[in-house]
Design a protein around this motif. Structure first.
Motif, PDB file in Angstrom:
ATOM      1  N   ALA A 298       0.844  -1.189   0.000  1.00  0.00           N
ATOM      2  CA  ALA A 298       0.000   0.000   0.000  1.00  0.00           C
ATOM      3  C   ALA A 298       0.880   1.240   0.000  1.00  0.00           C
ATOM      4  N   ILE A 299       1.953   1.182   0.743  1.00  0.00           N
ATOM      5  CA  ILE A 299       2.856   2.325   0.808  1.00  0.00           C
ATOM      6  C   ILE A 299       3.629   2.475  -0.504  1.00  0.00           C
ATOM      7  N   ASP A 300       3.914   1.340  -1.154  1.00  0.00           N
ATOM      8  CA  ASP A 300       4.642   1.390  -2.421  1.00  0.00           C
ATOM      9  C   ASP A 300       3.762   1.813  -3.586  1.00  0.00           C
ATOM     10  N   GLY A 301       2.470   2.085  -3.350  1.00  0.00           N
ATOM     11  CA  GLY A 301       1.645   2.648  -4.403  1.00  0.00           C
ATOM     12  C   GLY A 301       0.670   1.690  -5.051  1.00  0.00           C
ATOM     13  N   ILE A 302       0.398   0.531  -4.443  1.00  0.00           N
ATOM     14  CA  ILE A 302      -0.679  -0.334  -4.942  1.00  0.00           C
ATOM     15  C   ILE A 302      -1.988   0.379  -4.624  1.00  0.00           C
ATOM     16  N   LYS A 303      -2.792   0.659  -5.687  1.00  0.00           N
ATOM     17  CA  LYS A 303      -3.915   1.567  -5.483  1.00  0.00           C
ATOM     18  C   LYS A 303      -5.227   0.877  -5.137  1.00  0.00           C
ATOM     19  N   ASN A 304      -5.524  -0.263  -5.800  1.00  0.00           N
ATOM     20  CA  ASN A 304      -6.833  -0.860  -5.544  1.00  0.00           C
ATOM     21  C   ASN A 304      -6.712  -2.350  -5.276  1.00  0.00           C
ATOM     22  N   ARG A 305      -7.865  -2.967  -4.987  1.00  0.00           N
ATOM     23  CA  ARG A 305      -7.835  -4.372  -4.577  1.00  0.00           C
ATOM     24  C   ARG A 305      -7.393  -5.298  -5.704  1.00  0.00           C
ATOM     25  N   PHE A 306      -7.591  -4.880  -6.961  1.00  0.00           N
ATOM     26  CA  PHE A 306      -7.220  -5.768  -8.060  1.00  0.00           C
ATOM     27  C   PHE A 306      -5.708  -5.796  -8.261  1.00  0.00           C
ATOM     28  N   GLN A 307      -5.083  -4.624  -8.121  1.00  0.00           N
ATOM     29  CA  GLN A 307      -3.617  -4.600  -8.198  1.00  0.00           C
ATOM     30  C   GLN A 307      -3.020  -5.440  -7.081  1.00  0.00           C
ATOM     31  N   GLU A 308      -3.606  -5.298  -5.895  1.00  0.00           N
ATOM     32  CA  GLU A 308      -3.119  -6.047  -4.750  1.00  0.00           C
ATOM     33  C   GLU A 308      -3.245  -7.546  -5.001  1.00  0.00           C
ATOM     34  N   LEU A 309      -4.399  -7.929  -5.596  1.00  0.00           N
ATOM     35  CA  LEU A 309      -4.647  -9.339  -5.919  1.00  0.00           C
ATOM     36  C   LEU A 309      -3.578  -9.865  -6.862  1.00  0.00           C
ATOM     37  N   TRP A 310      -3.312  -9.090  -7.926  1.00  0.00           N
ATOM     38  CA  TRP A 310      -2.421  -9.572  -8.982  1.00  0.00           C
ATOM     39  C   TRP A 310      -0.960  -9.576  -8.536  1.00  0.00           C
ATOM     40  N   TYR A 311      -0.550  -8.519  -7.803  1.00  0.00           N
ATOM     41  CA  TYR A 311       0.878  -8.404  -7.492  1.00  0.00           C
ATOM     42  C   TYR A 311       1.285  -9.101  -6.198  1.00  0.00           C
ATOM     43  N   ILE A 312       0.347  -9.291  -5.274  1.00  0.00           N
ATOM     44  CA  ILE A 312       0.744  -9.873  -3.991  1.00  0.00           C
ATOM     45  C   ILE A 312       0.010 -11.178  -3.707  1.00  0.00           C
ATOM     46  N   THR A 313      -1.322 -11.141  -3.728  1.00  0.00           N
ATOM     47  CA  THR A 313      -2.073 -12.324  -3.302  1.00  0.00           C
ATOM     48  C   THR A 313      -1.800 -13.521  -4.209  1.00  0.00           C
ATOM     49  N   LEU A 314      -1.996 -13.360  -5.529  1.00  0.00           N
ATOM     50  CA  LEU A 314      -1.857 -14.498  -6.432  1.00  0.00           C
ATOM     51  C   LEU A 314      -0.445 -15.091  -6.439  1.00  0.00           C
ATOM     52  N   PRO A 315       0.610 -14.270  -6.570  1.00  0.00           N
ATOM     53  CA  PRO A 315       1.950 -14.883  -6.554  1.00  0.00           C
ATOM     54  C   PRO A 315       2.227 -15.670  -5.271  1.00  0.00           C
ATOM     55  N   ASN A 316       1.638 -15.250  -4.158  1.00  0.00           N
ATOM     56  CA  ASN A 316       1.838 -15.957  -2.897  1.00  0.00           C
ATOM     57  C   ASN A 316       1.073 -17.275  -2.843  1.00  0.00           C
ATOM     58  N   MET A 317       0.116 -17.433  -3.736  1.00  0.00           N
ATOM     59  CA  MET A 317      -0.798 -18.578  -3.635  1.00  0.00           C
ATOM     60  C   MET A 317      -0.560 -19.633  -4.705  1.00  0.00           C
ATOM     61  N   VAL A 318       0.529 -19.530  -5.450  1.00  0.00           N
ATOM     62  CA  VAL A 318       0.709 -20.464  -6.572  1.00  0.00           C
ATOM     63  C   VAL A 318       0.585 -21.937  -6.160  1.00  0.00           C
TER      64      VAL A 318
END
Lengths: 314, 306
Positions: free
Chosen positions: A213-233
């Motif tokens: 959030a501090i690095d500039g992820i703006k909405n829930r979809f960006q968060e999903l794509w850049y953090i949640t999904l890679p963590n869940m492979v």
């Protein structure tokens, strides 16, 4: 393991690199001792039966007499001489290409949305969404919802509201039964994959979201794509494999709701066809051959999807 | 974007200084109110679709016989009754084997097989996920592949193996095969992959054995996974009538007994059938609620792992 640790740890950390295989096995004996109990049960009760079934696929076997070797006969019969098998393949493909991907996406979507809820509501929501998959028998209620007489809920209300004049024989009519099975299959779909995703979401380090959030992820979809999904492979791969297995082997729902056999075999799937030949006609050899073909189709689907999922987030 | 980051940093700093606890609530900055409302709507609508058939099943199990065949049909019950459940137990008490025996069999088999499967499959999953040992790739691929072979044709070979072992008509034939189920190992290995190597290595430096590392570091780290596996395993064993290897009535499981009752009592099918289904659903449902709340609670510790 980093090189730094390797250098300082020496003997302790070296898991036996650059040794012969036997030395590596001996060095890691504790690991094998952990594996062996499982392996014994797995080989005896799973691997042996599968190997025996693959072998039976090349025979004529009526369960009572010893199997007779028939070469590729069963496989030729399947594709050239069994019209119902082709219906079964078509219906199974409907389940794999339509309900399969939809179920998989729903599993993740709902796991993800539910995970956002406050804790108390989250528990209740998980129970509601998982409950259909939890019960072995309760799905037969759909038999009464789509009952062929006017006492069924759907027919009753449609007649009452004047939309139809006579009760529709939903599950017995080839025009409707497959569609209803798809609906029920979707209702049942938030199962193994869904719970695995919820468990996987619990394991993601919360700090990653803070810093993102501090690095500039703006909405829930960006968060999903850049953090949640890679963590869940790993969980996504698990869910995909279970989804492939579930959609290729739809049978219980078809048998209990559309009948066995269904009207004009309209709701026959590959697995109901296997059960028809294996358990009712005692053609275990032919049934095993069909299971072999199904096995290979699932392996191919698995290869394609696992490869695609490994690219997530890269 | 730069100014945005700065603003967020300032907000965070102010909140930390003034000890505002909300600063530590997850995901504050990436959620819009509109989105939250939309999400709630989607969840409520689909939640109703998921719940309605179940509610109907429960309501139907409470319907007296004369309310089942009425036109127009009613969703809810007008005069709820426990007749169906009472009938279910009257029929079951006339069985040759006392009903409590089926309940005992099912509970005993489901609990012992589930706990053994969770421990043994997790123990095997740990080296397969984390150790570089010869043969691990082959073992793991065979486990995943075995998931894809449908069980409808393996039951004859399984029967032959059971007969050779002399285990037909024993509890062993019910408890032991699920221990080697592929799903558990696959699930556990996938979750264990995410454990950082560094904590395992530091335990190794401290001289801990692999068994100790497994119980004290690996398992606590994948608690949501093995709790979830407990649900899967219990549920699949509980719902499985397991008729292949058991011919002795005294060793049969609850779903098998229920099937006999329902098929032998065709008239009041909807009522008694649903009463049986609801009754069978209760134990896995209770276990699920107890365990799933714990899965969700582990969230609180997620931040300190690694």
């Amino acid at each position: 393991m980093s090189d730094l640790l390797k250098n300082t740890g020496g003997q302790v950390l070296d898991r036996g690199y650059q040794k012969t295989i036997w030395q590596r096995i001996k060095y890691n004996r504790q690991s094998y001792i952990l594996i062996i109990p499982y392996l014994i049960f797995f080989i005896v009760f799973t691997v042996f039966p599968v190997i025996m079934s693959v072998g039976l696929g090349f025979t004529y076997f009526n369960v009572l007499e010893a199997p007779v070797f028939r070469g590729w006969h069963n496989y030729i019969r399947m594709f050239l001489d069994d019209d119902i098998f082709l219906i079964a393949v078509r219906n199974t493909l409907v389940f794999t290409f339509i309900t399969g991907p939809i179920s998989y996406i729903l599993c993740f979507l709902f796991a993800w949305l539910i995970n956002e809820l406050p804790r108390q509501i989250r528990s209740i929501a998980t129970v509601i969404f998982y409950a259909p998959a939890l019960s072995g028998q309760v799905f037969t209620i759909w038999l009464f919802i789509f009952s062929p007489d006017a006492y069924g809920i759907v027919n009753g209300f449609l007649i009452k509201w004047g939309l139809i004049k006579e009760p529709v024989r939903w599950l017995l009519d080839p025009a409707y039964n497959l569609k209803i099975l798809i609906l029920v299959q979707l209702w049942l779909s938030l199962g193994v994959g869904f719970l695995a995703f919820i468990a996987g979401l619990q394991g993601i380090d919360g700090n990653q979201y803070e810093s993102a959030a501090i690095d500039g992820i703006k909405n829930r979809f960006q968060e999903l794509w850049y953090i949640t999904l890679p963590n869940m492979v790993p969980q996504l791969i698990f869910g995909a494999v279970m989804q492939i297995v579930a959609s290729f082997s739809v049978s219980e729902v078809s048998i209990r709701l559309a009948g066995f056999p269904s009207t004009e075999y309209s709701a026959e799937t590959v697995v109901t066809h296997i059960m028809d030949h294996g358990m009712i006609r005692y053609e275990m050899g032919y049934a095993s051959a069909m299971a072999g073909v199904l096995f290979i189709s699932m392996i191919i689907a698995n290869r394609i999807i696992t490869k695609a999922l490994k690219r997530v987030g890269h | 974007m730069h100014s945005r980051t700065k603003r967020l940093n300032m907000q965070l700093l102010i909140k930390i200084i003034f000890r505002d606890e909300r600063a530590f609530v997850r995901k504050r900055y990436t959620r819009s109110t509109g989105g939250n409302v939309f999400v709630m709507l989607v969840l409520i609508i689909t939640g109703c679709f998921m719940a309605l058939p179940l509610v109907y099943a429960l309501v139907s199990s409470l319907k007296p016989f004369e309310e089942i065949f009425i036109f127009p049909p009613r969703f809810f019950v007008r005069r709820p009754t426990l007749d169906n459940f009472i009938n279910l137990f009257i029929i079951s008490s006339n069985l040759w084997v006392p009903f409590s025996r089926y309940i005992f069999n099912s509970i005993f088999v489901a609990f012992s097989a589930t706990s053994l499967h969770v421990i043994i499959a997790s123990a095997a999953a740990y080296p397969l996920a984390k150790h570089d040992i010869p043969g691990k790739k082959i073992i793991f691929s065979v486990v995943v592949l075995s998931l894809m072979f449908v069980s409808q044709v393996t039951f004859i070979p399984q029967y032959i193996i059971m007969a050779r072992l002399g285990w037909i008509n024993t509890y062993a034939s019910l408890i032991l095969p699920p221990i080697g189920a592929s799903l558990g190992l696959f699930l556990m290995r996938q979750f264990m992959e995410g454990i950082p190597d560094s904590i395992l290595e530091s335990a190794k430096i401290d001289g801990a054995s692999e068994y100790r590392i497994f119980f004290t570091i690996v398992m606590p780290n994948v608690k949501p996974a093995w709790l979830t596996l407990t649900i899967f395993s219990f549920q699949s064993i509980w719902n499985n009538p397991a008729l292949q290897f058991i011919y002795n009535e005294e060793l049969k499981l609850l779903p098998a007994a229920m099937n006999q009752i329902i098929t032998g009592n065709n008239i009041a099918r909807l009522g008694v059938g649903m009463a049986a289904a609801v009754f069978l659903l209760l134990p896995p449902l209770i276990l699920f609620i107890v365990i799933q709340t714990r899965v969700i609670e582990t969230m609180a510790y997620a931040g300190i792992k690694g």
